[in-house]
Each structure stands twice: as structure tokens, then as C-alpha cells.
Scaffold this motif. Structure first.
Motif, short mmCIF file in Angstrom:
data_model
loop_
_atom_site.label_atom_id
_atom_site.label_comp_id
_atom_site.label_asym_id
_atom_site.label_seq_id
_atom_site.Cartn_x
_atom_site.Cartn_y
_atom_site.Cartn_z
N PRO A 79 74.06 34.84 2.82
CA PRO A 79 75.23 35.30 2.07
C PRO A 79 75.94 36.50 2.66
O PRO A 79 77.16 36.62 2.53
N ALA A 80 75.22 37.40 3.33
CA ALA A 80 75.90 38.57 3.91
C ALA A 80 76.85 38.15 5.03
O ALA A 80 78.01 38.59 5.10
N THR A 81 76.39 37.29 5.93
CA THR A 81 77.26 36.84 7.02
C THR A 81 78.33 35.88 6.51
O THR A 81 79.44 35.84 7.05
N LEU A 82 78.02 35.11 5.46
CA LEU A 82 79.03 34.25 4.84
C LEU A 82 80.15 35.10 4.24
O LEU A 82 81.34 34.79 4.39
N ILE A 134 77.50 38.89 -2.43
CA ILE A 134 78.79 38.69 -1.75
C ILE A 134 79.87 39.55 -2.37
O ILE A 134 80.66 40.19 -1.66
N ARG A 135 79.89 39.63 -3.68
CA ARG A 135 80.91 40.47 -4.32
C ARG A 135 80.72 41.94 -3.96
O ARG A 135 81.70 42.68 -3.79
N MET A 136 79.46 42.37 -3.83
CA MET A 136 79.22 43.75 -3.41
C MET A 136 79.81 44.00 -2.03
O MET A 136 80.45 45.04 -1.79
N LEU A 137 79.62 43.05 -1.12
CA LEU A 137 80.09 43.22 0.25
C LEU A 137 81.61 43.14 0.36
O LEU A 137 82.19 43.57 1.37
N TRP A 138 82.28 42.59 -0.63
CA TRP A 138 83.74 42.56 -0.65
C TRP A 138 84.34 43.80 -1.32
O TRP A 138 85.55 43.91 -1.45
N GLN A 141 82.14 50.15 -1.84
CA GLN A 141 81.01 51.07 -1.95
C GLN A 141 80.16 50.98 -0.69
O GLN A 141 79.82 49.89 -0.22
N ARG A 142 79.76 52.11 -0.14
CA ARG A 142 79.00 52.14 1.11
C ARG A 142 77.49 52.24 0.83
O ARG A 142 77.08 52.56 -0.28
N GLY A 143 76.71 51.93 1.85
CA GLY A 143 75.27 52.03 1.71
C GLY A 143 74.70 51.09 0.66
O GLY A 143 73.92 51.48 -0.19
N LEU A 144 75.11 49.84 0.72
CA LEU A 144 74.76 48.87 -0.32
C LEU A 144 73.29 48.49 -0.25
O LEU A 144 72.74 48.22 0.83
N ALA A 154 69.89 46.47 2.69
CA ALA A 154 69.15 47.74 2.82
C ALA A 154 70.06 48.79 3.44
O ALA A 154 69.96 49.10 4.62
N GLY A 155 70.99 49.29 2.65
CA GLY A 155 71.93 50.29 3.14
C GLY A 155 73.06 49.69 3.94
O GLY A 155 73.57 50.32 4.87
N ALA A 156 73.51 48.49 3.57
CA ALA A 156 74.54 47.78 4.32
C ALA A 156 75.92 48.38 4.07
O ALA A 156 76.20 48.96 3.01
N GLN A 157 76.79 48.24 5.06
CA GLN A 157 78.17 48.70 4.94
C GLN A 157 79.07 47.50 4.64
O GLN A 157 78.97 46.46 5.29
N PRO A 158 79.96 47.62 3.67
CA PRO A 158 80.86 46.51 3.33
C PRO A 158 82.01 46.42 4.33
O PRO A 158 82.19 47.29 5.18
N GLY A 159 82.79 45.36 4.18
CA GLY A 159 84.01 45.24 4.95
C GLY A 159 83.95 44.17 6.03
O GLY A 159 82.86 43.75 6.43
#
Length: 323
Positions: A79-82, A134-138, A141-144, A154-159
Motif C-alpha cells: 500500500p505505501a508504494t501503491l 494510504i490516506r495517511m501517505l496522501w 503529516q511527517r514521520g508517519l 516507521a517514521g515514513a514521509q508522505p508525498g
């Protein structure tokens, strides 16, 4: 079942067979004024091109039509790469991407391709996690961080942020997955080849009840129906098998009597012109009259194709059960 009053949209369901003129078909759908192209996603099919790659090519080769996976095979699409792929295509195309998402089906094929085998409950849980992640990554908010049973951040960056709010439409048929749709999703995708109008009506009620229980307006949820059939002027041969006038009557009843707002034709691409130029305007005109109360509804024929759910209760649903 209420008519939710949403604008009626029309699209084409594209099978990504490498031997077919896929880009030309997409360009024709765009030229004819259709609203959407849905692309099957079966990565394990050797004769199919990759769905996100085809989506990107279609978006580059067209100017206005929207494109979505119908539906993305979650067990083989992390889902993150999707989320990154969909947001990137949406941004680069000026906001012409939506996301159809499925929990999985054809588990032998998925497992053979390196994916996990999941029970219906596991697949449903993984699907819900994916929607939230997926909604979080869209967002912005940083450091997801997300710690699910099947997916994590684990501390992912959106965008990058999408150009518009991408709709997440779930291709599901099982009762619990329909409730998930009502609680969290922006749309429900289902196929006439696997869920006939009677089953469609029951599914709509389940989606609506779950939406209301979650404090949502059911009218906010798009209802997409993939149409397996043939336009045949020789006469009626059953549900979605007959002349343009029959198609117009049946789709009008599905809209005003069953709550469908988006019709995606899953038939012969040679019939795209008839669907776009004859069926679609006739349906829009009839639905307009129905909503204005100028003539009574007409019933959908009681001779549907195969009814019931696709192989997995939490599975996706396209012209064929989708993974």
C-alpha cells in the motif's frame, strides 16, 4: 433503495491484454467523451501488461478521461508504494486518477507470484489497514507511523500530495467488507457478472447502514457497476443483452431504483461507440426525466447473469473476480 441524486457517469473496463491495442482503445474512450477507464489488475497473468504502467501510458496519451485500477491487487501491491504511484500519476495528469482497491482473490495465483495467502478475515483486515495507511501517505503529516497486523510505517514521509482528493473505491462483495466500505471508503465497485440487481440492492443497504452508523451520509459514497453484456439490435436475449433501448431502460432503473451512479462497460471495445454515443445520452435523458417525476420507473428484467459473490467474501470484484 433511494436514488442518491449523483451525476451519472460512464466508463470502459479495459482488460490489459498485451496483444490488444490498449492505448488506442483508451484514446477512443477519451475521444467519445466517456468519463472513466478502469483497468483490471491481475499481475500474475502472463499475457497482461502491468496495470500502473498502463495507467500512466493512458494518462499521457489522453487529455480528459480519468483512469483507475479496477481493482488493484492489494496482496501484490504494497500500500505505501501503491499510494506513491497513484499520487504521482494524479499529480502528473492534473487530477485524473482514482483508486479501485481489492482485498484479493485467486489465492493460488497470488501465492505463486510471491504474495501472501490470506483468509477472508485476514484479507479484510489487511484491506482496512491499507485504506487507512494510504490516506495517511496522501496527507501532510511527517514521520508517519502505522503498526498494523499486515502493514506498517516507521517514521515514513508522505508525498507527493495528489492533485485532488483521490477516491478509494473498494471492489468487495462480502458482508463485512461491504460494511467496511460504508465506514471508510469513497465508493463501491461491483460487477453485474457476479452480483445481479437483487444482490446489488442488498449490498447497497449494507453499505448504507454502515455509513449511517459511522455518521456518514450514504450519498457521499460512489456506486460503480461494471456491466458485462452486449449491445445487440437483433432483440433482447436477457439482462444487458439487447438493443440500445433495452440498455437505456435497464441502466435507468439501476440508477433511480438501485442507486448506481457510474456504469463501466466491460464488453467488446468495438461497441464503445454505441455505448458512449447512444446508450449513455439516452440514460442521462431518462434519469433526468425520472428525477423530475415525469414518467414511472421501468423494472429491470428478472433474467440476470450469474448471481452471488465472487470467490472470496472479502475479495475484489470486476468483470471477473479481481485480485
Amino acid at each position: 433503495m433511494p436514488d442518491y441524486g449523483r451525476p451519472i457517469r460512464f466508463g470502459y473496463f479495459l482488460t490489459p491484454d498485451a496483444s490488444e491495442p490498449l492505448i488506442a482503445i483508451g484514446q477512443e474512450a477519451d475521444r467519445l467523451g466517456l468519463d472513466l477507464i478502469g483497468v483490471q489488475d491481475h499481475p500474475y497473468q502472463g499475457r497482461f501488461v502491468d496495470t500502473p504502467s498502463l495507467m500512466a501510458m493512458l494518462l499521457a496519451a489522453t487529455s480528459r478521461i480519468r483512469v483507475f485500477p479496477a481493482v488493484a491487487c492489494l496482496p501484490l501491491r504494497p500500500p505505501a508504494t501503491l499510494a506513491k504511484a497513484m499520487a504521482s500519476m494524479d499529480r502528473l495528469s492534473g487530477g485524473r486518477v482514482e483508486l479501485g482497491l481489492g482485498a484479493g482473490a485467486f489465492w493460488d495465483a497470488i501465492e505463486a507470484y510471491g504474495g501472501p495467502r490470506r483468509t477472508p478475515r485476514e484479507a479484510r483486515t489487511a484491506l482496512e489497514e491499507a485504506v487507512r495507511l494510504i490516506r495517511m501517505l496522501w496527507g501532510d503529516q511527517r514521520g508517519l507511523r502505522f503498526d498494523g497486523a499486515y502493514h506498517r510505517l516507521a517514521g515514513a514521509q508522505p508525498g507527493p500530495e495528489p492533485a485532488h482528493r483521490i477516491g478509494i473505491w473498494l471492489g468487495v462483495t462480502g458482508p463485512r467488507a461491504l460494511e467496511l466500505t460504508g465506514r471508510l471508503a469513497d465508493g463501491w465497485i461491483v460487477s453485474s457478472a457476479y452480483v445481479a440487481p437483487a444482490g446489488l440492492l442488498a449490498g447497497q443497504r449494507r453499505v448504507d447502514h454502515a455509513a449511517q452508523a459511522a455518521g456518514r451520509d450514504p450519498a457521499e459514497i460512489r456506486r460503480i457497476y461494471n456491466l458485462s453484456g452486449a449491445i445487440d439490435e437483433r432483440g433482447s436475449q436477457g439482462f444487458l443483452k439487447g438493443p440500445v433501448r433495452q440498455w437505456a431502460d435497464e441502466l435507468t432503473e439501476l440508477a433511480v431504483g438501485h442507486g448506481v451512479d457510474t456504469f463501466v462497460y466491460a464488453g467488446d471495445p468495438e461497441q464503445l461507440g454505441a455505448f458512449a454515443m447512444e446508450v449513455a445520452p439516452a440514460v442521462r435523458e431518462q434519469v433526468g426525466r425520472e428525477r423530475a417525476g415525469t414518467r414511472p420507473s421501468e423494472a429491470v428484467p428478472t433474467e440476470p447473469g450469474p448471481a452471488g459473490a465472487s470467490p472470496s467474501g472479502a475479495s475484489s470484484s470486476g468483470a471477473r473476480p479481481n485480485g
